[in-house]
Design a protein around this motif. Structure first.
Motif, PDB file in Angstrom:
ATOM      1  N   LEU A  92       0.832  -1.201   0.000  1.00 29.58           N
ATOM      2  CA  LEU A  92       0.000   0.000   0.000  1.00 29.58           C
ATOM      3  C   LEU A  92       0.869   1.254   0.000  1.00 29.58           C
ATOM      4  CD1 LEU A  92      -2.782   1.306   0.138  1.00 29.58           C
ATOM      5  CD2 LEU A  92      -2.701   1.066   2.631  1.00 29.58           C
ATOM      6  N   GLY A  93       1.924   1.246   0.825  1.00 29.86           N
ATOM      7  CA  GLY A  93       2.846   2.380   0.869  1.00 29.86           C
ATOM      8  C   GLY A  93       3.555   2.597  -0.456  1.00 29.86           C
ATOM      9  N   LEU A  94       3.919   1.499  -1.127  1.00 31.64           N
ATOM     10  CA  LEU A  94       4.582   1.604  -2.430  1.00 31.64           C
ATOM     11  C   LEU A  94       3.634   2.184  -3.473  1.00 31.64           C
ATOM     12  CD1 LEU A  94       6.542  -1.787  -2.488  1.00 31.64           C
ATOM     13  CD2 LEU A  94       7.495   0.501  -2.182  1.00 31.64           C
ATOM     14  N   ILE A  95       2.364   1.769  -3.416  1.00 33.13           N
ATOM     15  CA  ILE A  95       1.376   2.311  -4.351  1.00 33.13           C
ATOM     16  C   ILE A  95       1.218   3.814  -4.136  1.00 33.13           C
ATOM     17  CG2 ILE A  95      -1.099   2.367  -4.910  1.00 33.13           C
ATOM     18  CD1 ILE A  95      -1.131  -0.644  -4.470  1.00 33.13           C
ATOM     19  N   LEU A  96       1.118   4.219  -2.890  1.00 32.18           N
ATOM     20  CA  LEU A  96       1.002   5.650  -2.590  1.00 32.18           C
ATOM     21  C   LEU A  96       2.232   6.412  -3.070  1.00 32.18           C
ATOM     22  CD1 LEU A  96      -0.546   5.493   0.998  1.00 32.18           C
ATOM     23  CD2 LEU A  96      -1.709   6.134  -1.117  1.00 32.18           C
ATOM     24  N   SER A  97       3.395   5.767  -2.977  1.00 28.76           N
ATOM     25  CA  SER A  97       4.644   6.427  -3.387  1.00 28.76           C
ATOM     26  C   SER A  97       4.782   6.522  -4.898  1.00 28.76           C
ATOM     27  CB  SER A  97       5.852   5.678  -2.805  1.00 28.76           C
ATOM     28  OG  SER A  97       5.810   5.683  -1.396  1.00 28.76           O
ATOM     29  N   THR A  98       4.041   5.689  -5.634  1.00 21.11           N
ATOM     30  CA  THR A  98       4.051   5.831  -7.095  1.00 21.11           C
ATOM     31  C   THR A  98       3.176   7.002  -7.541  1.00 21.11           C
ATOM     32  OG1 THR A  98       2.156   4.343  -7.427  1.00 21.11           O
ATOM     33  CG2 THR A  98       4.353   3.339  -7.433  1.00 21.11           C
ATOM     34  N   GLN A  99       2.312   7.473  -6.612  1.00 18.90           N
ATOM     35  CA  GLN A  99       1.353   8.543  -6.918  1.00 18.90           C
ATOM     36  C   GLN A  99       0.488   8.175  -8.130  1.00 18.90           C
ATOM     37  OE1 GLN A  99       2.974  12.545  -6.917  1.00 18.90           O
ATOM     38  NE2 GLN A  99       4.691  11.934  -5.629  1.00 18.90           N
ATOM     39  N   SER A 100       0.156   6.891  -8.218  1.00 18.77           N
ATOM     40  CA  SER A 100      -0.600   6.393  -9.365  1.00 18.77           C
ATOM     41  C   SER A 100      -2.098   6.582  -9.170  1.00 18.77           C
ATOM     42  CB  SER A 100      -0.292   4.903  -9.583  1.00 18.77           C
ATOM     43  OG  SER A 100      -1.169   4.346 -10.541  1.00 18.77           O
ATOM     44  N   ARG A 101      -2.684   7.448  -9.958  1.00 19.18           N
ATOM     45  CA  ARG A 101      -4.133   7.609  -9.946  1.00 19.18           C
ATOM     46  C   ARG A 101      -4.811   6.338 -10.447  1.00 19.18           C
ATOM     47  NH1 ARG A 101      -4.651  12.976 -13.506  1.00 19.18           N
ATOM     48  NH2 ARG A 101      -3.137  11.762 -14.679  1.00 19.18           N
ATOM     49  N   ASN A 102      -4.169   5.688 -11.424  1.00 16.57           N
ATOM     50  CA  ASN A 102      -4.750   4.487 -12.021  1.00 16.57           C
ATOM     51  C   ASN A 102      -4.995   3.406 -10.974  1.00 16.57           C
ATOM     52  OD1 ASN A 102      -4.148   5.999 -14.257  1.00 16.57           O
ATOM     53  ND2 ASN A 102      -2.498   4.691 -14.976  1.00 16.57           N
ATOM     54  N   THR A 103      -3.958   3.085 -10.196  1.00 17.24           N
ATOM     55  CA  THR A 103      -4.079   2.040  -9.181  1.00 17.24           C
ATOM     56  C   THR A 103      -5.028   2.461  -8.079  1.00 17.24           C
ATOM     57  OG1 THR A 103      -1.777   1.446  -9.640  1.00 17.24           O
ATOM     58  CG2 THR A 103      -2.769   0.495  -7.675  1.00 17.24           C
ATOM     59  N   PHE A 104      -4.967   3.716  -7.703  1.00 16.14           N
ATOM     60  CA  PHE A 104      -5.817   4.220  -6.622  1.00 16.14           C
ATOM     61  C   PHE A 104      -7.292   4.131  -7.000  1.00 16.14           C
ATOM     62  CE2 PHE A 104      -7.476   7.223  -3.505  1.00 16.14           C
ATOM     63  CZ  PHE A 104      -6.692   6.934  -2.401  1.00 16.14           C
ATOM     64  N   ILE A 105      -7.593   4.219  -8.290  1.00 13.15           N
ATOM     65  CA  ILE A 105      -8.971   4.081  -8.765  1.00 13.15           C
ATOM     66  C   ILE A 105      -9.313   2.614  -9.029  1.00 13.15           C
ATOM     67  CG2 ILE A 105     -10.551   4.628 -10.666  1.00 13.15           C
ATOM     68  CD1 ILE A 105      -9.080   7.312 -10.941  1.00 13.15           C
ATOM     69  N   ALA A 106      -8.374   1.870  -9.631  1.00 11.03           N
ATOM     70  CA  ALA A 106      -8.643   0.494 -10.044  1.00 11.03           C
ATOM     71  C   ALA A 106      -8.850  -0.456  -8.859  1.00 11.03           C
ATOM     72  CB  ALA A 106      -7.503  -0.020 -10.922  1.00 11.03           C
ATOM     73  N   ILE A 107      -8.115  -0.266  -7.768  1.00  9.99           N
ATOM     74  CA  ILE A 107      -8.265  -1.150  -6.602  1.00  9.99           C
ATOM     75  C   ILE A 107      -9.670  -1.056  -6.009  1.00  9.99           C
ATOM     76  CG2 ILE A 107      -7.546  -1.523  -4.208  1.00  9.99           C
ATOM     77  CD1 ILE A 107      -5.608  -2.776  -6.046  1.00  9.99           C
ATOM     78  N   PRO A 108     -10.185   0.150  -5.691  1.00 14.50           N
ATOM     79  CA  PRO A 108     -11.569   0.230  -5.193  1.00 14.50           C
ATOM     80  C   PRO A 108     -12.596  -0.304  -6.188  1.00 14.50           C
ATOM     81  CG  PRO A 108     -10.407   2.273  -4.732  1.00 14.50           C
ATOM     82  CD  PRO A 108      -9.529   1.463  -5.640  1.00 14.50           C
ATOM     83  N   LEU A 109     -12.408  -0.026  -7.491  1.00 11.53           N
ATOM     84  CA  LEU A 109     -13.321  -0.544  -8.503  1.00 11.53           C
ATOM     85  C   LEU A 109     -13.350  -2.073  -8.490  1.00 11.53           C
ATOM     86  CD1 LEU A 109     -12.706   1.713 -11.656  1.00 11.53           C
ATOM     87  CD2 LEU A 109     -14.764   1.602 -10.245  1.00 11.53           C
ATOM     88  N   THR A 110     -12.178  -2.670  -8.316  1.00  7.97           N
ATOM     89  CA  THR A 110     -12.076  -4.129  -8.269  1.00  7.97           C
ATOM     90  C   THR A 110     -12.831  -4.689  -7.076  1.00  7.97           C
ATOM     91  OG1 THR A 110      -9.899  -4.089  -9.348  1.00  7.97           O
ATOM     92  CG2 THR A 110     -10.477  -6.077  -8.127  1.00  7.97           C
ATOM     93  N   ILE A 111     -12.601  -4.101  -5.908  1.00  9.67           N
ATOM     94  CA  ILE A 111     -13.246  -4.577  -4.682  1.00  9.67           C
ATOM     95  C   ILE A 111     -14.764  -4.427  -4.769  1.00  9.67           C
ATOM     96  CG2 ILE A 111     -13.465  -4.195  -2.187  1.00  9.67           C
ATOM     97  CD1 ILE A 111     -10.509  -3.314  -2.219  1.00  9.67           C
TER      98      ILE A 111
END
Length: 296
Positions: A92-111
């Motif tokens: 989770l920390g690594l995802i936040l550090s990438t500052q990726s909007r894509n992942t931040f949107i795709a993970i909730p959409l997946t869940i």
């Protein structure tokens, strides 16, 4: 995937799938952690890339975050969960550090999508919780890079219309009409040869638009049909499975498919060679555990 589908995995080996995937993920996590450490003082503007490329790395770590969540849900022993907790938090920390909007949107959409299909009542609850949480984050003054990037681009209709991705998507749809049947070929604009109205780039940042432009409308239809058929087949396999571990593995593979397709709405993920291999290896594993006979 095609090679693996010619085999069946014996029951005694199924228990090794989740641990093996976790072990496989460790080198990428290490590279990300090292990148984070080297650029710690620059994280206000620097997006970690884990010795890869930011958007590719964010997609890979997103898959590992889902792996951690599903593993945590499956394993009941406290000591295993205590080991998985830092694994999840690290990803989770690594995802936040990438500052990726894509992942931040795709993970909730997946869940949300997964819960809506598997258990629609829980899906509604999860949806409300996530929407409430995202609403609080959007309204808060916390300086979270991912949230700030999303707020700066899609928080209002006006901002969406001037966002680079939206303009590139519109340009891509128009471009697809010029080569509607056979397309222009994969990697047509590799090396920054694509001049859109907003920026110079390598591709159109969307798997469906990119497919339409590079391969034509017929291939796009086949590609969409393939994803839908695969998704339906995976869901059927999940619902008819009685073994608890196999159900978690099949549900995780379905989550990976949903995540990769959601991520593909913002990046042509089939250009991410390692990630696409990882995705379809996981999907293939969910199929070859159907038969409990000895591996051929």
């Amino acid at each position: 995937m095609i090679i693996l589908l010619n085999y069946k995995l014996d029951n005694k080996y199924v228990k090794y799938i989740l641990p093996l995937l976790i072990i496989i993920s460790l080198p990428a996590m290490y590279k990300g952690a090292l990148d984070f450490y080297k650029h710690y003082s620059e994280l206000g503007w620097y997006r970690i890339e884990g010795a890869s490329y930011t958007t590719k790395y964010a997609a890979e770590v997103g898959i590992y975050l889902l792996l951690g969540i599903f593993s945590f849900a499956y394993y009941k022993k406290i000591y295993i969960r205590l080991l998985l907790l830092p694994y999840i938090l690290t990803n989770l920390g690594l995802i936040l550090s990438t500052q990726s909007r894509n992942t931040f949107i795709a993970i909730p959409l997946t869940i949300i999508f997964l819960y809506a299909v598997v258990d629609w009542k829980k899906g509604i609850i999860i949806l409300l919780i996530l929407l409430g949480g995202l609403g609080i984050l959007f309204k808060s003054n916390y300086n979270i890079a991912n949230i700030n990037r999303i707020k700066s681009s899609i928080s209002t209709v006006e901002k969406v219309k001037v966002d680079a991705r939206y303009i590139i998507f519109l340009d891509g749809i128009e471009k697809a009409k010029n080569h509607i049947f056979i397309g222009e070929g994969f990697f047509k604009y590799k090396g920054g040869k694509l001049n859109t109205p907003i920026e110079v780039t390598d591709h159109y940042h969307n798997i469906f638009i990119e497919t339409a432009i590079t391969q034509g409308i017929f291939t796009l239809i086949v590609y969409i049909a393939f994803i839908i058929t695969l998704f339906i087949r995976m869901l059927k396999n999940y619902f008819k499975e009685n073994d608890r571990l196999k159900r978690y593995i099949k549900l995780y593979a379905t989550a990976v498919l949903i995540f990769s397709t959601s991520y593909g709405l913002f990046e042509p993920i089939f250009y991410f060679e390692k990630i696409y291999q990882l995705i379809f290896t996981i999907i293939a594993l969910s199929f070859i555990i159907d038969d409990t006979s000895t591996k051929e």
